[in-house]
Design a protein around this motif. Sequence first.
Motif, PDB file in Angstrom:
ATOM      1  N   HIS A 120       0.807  -1.225   0.000  1.00 49.70           N
ATOM      2  CA  HIS A 120       0.000   0.000   0.000  1.00 49.70           C
ATOM      3  C   HIS A 120       0.834   1.265   0.000  1.00 49.70           C
ATOM      4  CE1 HIS A 120      -3.284  -2.665   1.919  1.00 49.70           C
ATOM      5  NE2 HIS A 120      -3.509  -2.542   0.644  1.00 49.70           N
ATOM      6  N   LEU A 139      -6.824   4.951  -1.413  1.00 52.75           N
ATOM      7  CA  LEU A 139      -7.828   4.177  -2.139  1.00 52.75           C
ATOM      8  C   LEU A 139      -7.514   4.134  -3.625  1.00 52.75           C
ATOM      9  CD1 LEU A 139     -10.494   2.760  -1.425  1.00 52.75           C
ATOM     10  CD2 LEU A 139     -11.624   4.988  -1.537  1.00 52.75           C
ATOM     11  N   ALA A 188      -2.222 -13.111  -7.975  1.00 48.28           N
ATOM     12  CA  ALA A 188      -2.195 -12.352  -6.715  1.00 48.28           C
ATOM     13  C   ALA A 188      -1.406 -13.132  -5.669  1.00 48.28           C
ATOM     14  CB  ALA A 188      -3.615 -12.104  -6.218  1.00 48.28           C
ATOM     15  N   ASP A 199      -2.278 -10.881   0.413  1.00 43.09           N
ATOM     16  CA  ASP A 199      -3.651 -10.462   0.718  1.00 43.09           C
ATOM     17  C   ASP A 199      -3.960  -9.088   0.126  1.00 43.09           C
ATOM     18  OD1 ASP A 199      -3.965 -12.799   2.128  1.00 43.09           O
ATOM     19  OD2 ASP A 199      -4.627 -11.843   3.987  1.00 43.09           O
ATOM     20  N   GLU A 200      -2.958  -8.212   0.103  1.00 45.76           N
ATOM     21  CA  GLU A 200      -3.155  -6.879  -0.461  1.00 45.76           C
ATOM     22  C   GLU A 200      -3.543  -6.972  -1.938  1.00 45.76           C
ATOM     23  OE1 GLU A 200      -0.730  -7.872   1.502  1.00 45.76           O
ATOM     24  OE2 GLU A 200       0.109  -6.249   2.716  1.00 45.76           O
ATOM     25  N   VAL A 211      -5.060  -9.532  -3.487  1.00 44.18           N
ATOM     26  CA  VAL A 211      -6.434 -10.053  -3.590  1.00 44.18           C
ATOM     27  C   VAL A 211      -7.432  -8.922  -3.321  1.00 44.18           C
ATOM     28  CG1 VAL A 211      -8.117 -11.654  -2.595  1.00 44.18           C
ATOM     29  CG2 VAL A 211      -5.731 -12.377  -2.887  1.00 44.18           C
ATOM     30  N   ALA A 212      -7.168  -8.150  -2.266  1.00 45.49           N
ATOM     31  CA  ALA A 212      -8.073  -7.058  -1.903  1.00 45.49           C
ATOM     32  C   ALA A 212      -8.088  -5.978  -2.983  1.00 45.49           C
ATOM     33  CB  ALA A 212      -7.654  -6.455  -0.560  1.00 45.49           C
ATOM     34  N   ALA A 271     -10.198  -6.941  -5.903  1.00 48.60           N
ATOM     35  CA  ALA A 271     -11.626  -6.863  -5.567  1.00 48.60           C
ATOM     36  C   ALA A 271     -12.099  -5.411  -5.554  1.00 48.60           C
ATOM     37  CB  ALA A 271     -11.882  -7.518  -4.210  1.00 48.60           C
ATOM     38  N   LEU A 272     -11.258  -4.506  -5.070  1.00 47.06           N
ATOM     39  CA  LEU A 272     -11.635  -3.088  -5.044  1.00 47.06           C
ATOM     40  C   LEU A 272     -11.734  -2.533  -6.467  1.00 47.06           C
ATOM     41  CD1 LEU A 272      -9.467  -1.910  -2.015  1.00 47.06           C
ATOM     42  CD2 LEU A 272     -11.971  -2.084  -2.089  1.00 47.06           C
ATOM     43  N   THR A 300     -14.984  -3.539  -7.829  1.00 46.36           N
ATOM     44  CA  THR A 300     -16.074  -2.744  -7.262  1.00 46.36           C
ATOM     45  C   THR A 300     -16.231  -1.414  -7.984  1.00 46.36           C
ATOM     46  OG1 THR A 300     -15.795  -3.726  -5.078  1.00 46.36           O
ATOM     47  CG2 THR A 300     -16.878  -1.573  -5.163  1.00 46.36           C
ATOM     48  N   TRP A 301     -15.116  -0.758  -8.298  1.00 43.14           N
ATOM     49  CA  TRP A 301     -15.190   0.623  -8.796  1.00 43.14           C
ATOM     50  C   TRP A 301     -14.875   0.790 -10.280  1.00 43.14           C
ATOM     51  CZ3 TRP A 301     -13.763   0.963  -3.372  1.00 43.14           C
ATOM     52  CH2 TRP A 301     -14.674   1.729  -2.625  1.00 43.14           C
TER      53      TRP A 301
END
Lengths: 236, 236
Positions: B7, B153, B169, B172-173, B175-176, B179-180, B183-184
């Motif tokens: 991140h 974000l 992937a 965990d970052e 994978v997340a 997914a984000l 979503t967007w």
Amino acid sequence: MQVSVFHTPELVPEGTPDCAVAVDVLRATSTIATALANGATAVQVYADLEALGAAAAGYPREDILRGGERGGKQVEGFDFGNSPLYCTSERVAGKRIFMSTTNGTRTLERIRHAPVVLTAALVNVGFVARYIRSQAFETVWVVGSGWQGNFSLEDTVCAGALVEQLGGAANDEAVAAAALFDTWEGDLIELLERASHGQRLLKLGLLDDIVYCAALDTVSALPRQTAAGVLVQGMA
Amino acid sequence: MQVSVFHTPELVPEGTPDCAVAVDVLRATSTIATALANGATAVQVYADLEALGAAAAGYPREDILRGGERGGKQVEGFDFGNSPLYCTSERVAGKRIFMSTTNGTRTLERIRHAPVVLTAALVNVGFVARYIRSQAFETVWVVGSGWQGNFSLEDTVCAGALVEQLGGAANDEAVAAAALFDTWEGDLIELLERASHGQRLLKLGLLDDIVYCAALDTVSALPRQTAAGVLVQGMA
């Protein structure tokens, strides 16, 4: 209400929120919730086995249970590992539980100055959210425990469940966590299986633990910290 | 291919991947991509205005452009702020651009040891992904710049776009992040408006910048680092 999410205790900033919530879905806060709901007097958490042993020595042997693992195996002489499935009411009612958990302990340590410190897991997130909503907290911090300082998917999704129910996402992490909960709400077992820590547990043959920890709102517990690392069933 | 997401530069572990990608959607890597696609010879980034001035002084005035902001305002005497909208081919073709960017520079610094260092933003993420897919990289690290050490974000969603297109992937970052992005993907302008740094830019009246930076795959640029902080259009 302003709800901020922090992925790990290391990322928690200076300052003190009105309420802080520690999350360690696999498995510390799932086990804490289960033990307290099933009548344990308290759960005391330790990063260090020696400190755990010293604290436990102050109580009669028949009043306590000791839980902890090293390298995926139950510590010799302890009553259980870290599994919430051990914590049936037959075993834990009336007992004080001393539990070893490295990541969860670090999180509770980091947020200990908040006036109200709670723990949440997927199994009791709704119960915790109801309590928080009933209070006049202005600021709530939800802190994932992660794994050795790294982001964890399951803690973040659980934090997102809290954000969803509380509203007021106050940082980018909170917005992202709520979106991740939306993504996986219908398939939390798959989420935990994809998460790196879930994969470690699967390799140890702990699928039952994963299935248990992935169940939403199955436990009525409001674990509340009354002294450093000491959690009791709070008043909801 | 194993794709890990971090991140912020502070969260990048020890070690060296085959390829590292710096992301700073608002706005450094969007501006870098735009300037290079429009014919800039190179973009050189600096955290510090003095270092920028010293480096720029080595070139004839007519060959360079200087970009940078402090407190949301263009630095006095500079040619532009940090806006990608400034970087039209009329202005930047044939020029060497010296740009101030605190977060983006820190990210490039942290990953400088990787044999291949690229930058990506939403505007050129597909172009960068195509190049990476064409190579035999075993490990790819995608690093968000964040904001003063915090998760952002928009950088995470852009990293997720890369993960989606590359597969594999590895944490965990990642994978997340994927997914984000899911979503967007259909509403990236809303995403950037919700992000805390997007909100800062909106307060400065920079909606046009946000709309530009939210557009997916509008720019054909493969910014590649050839020396510390020096980015040129790479071969795709």
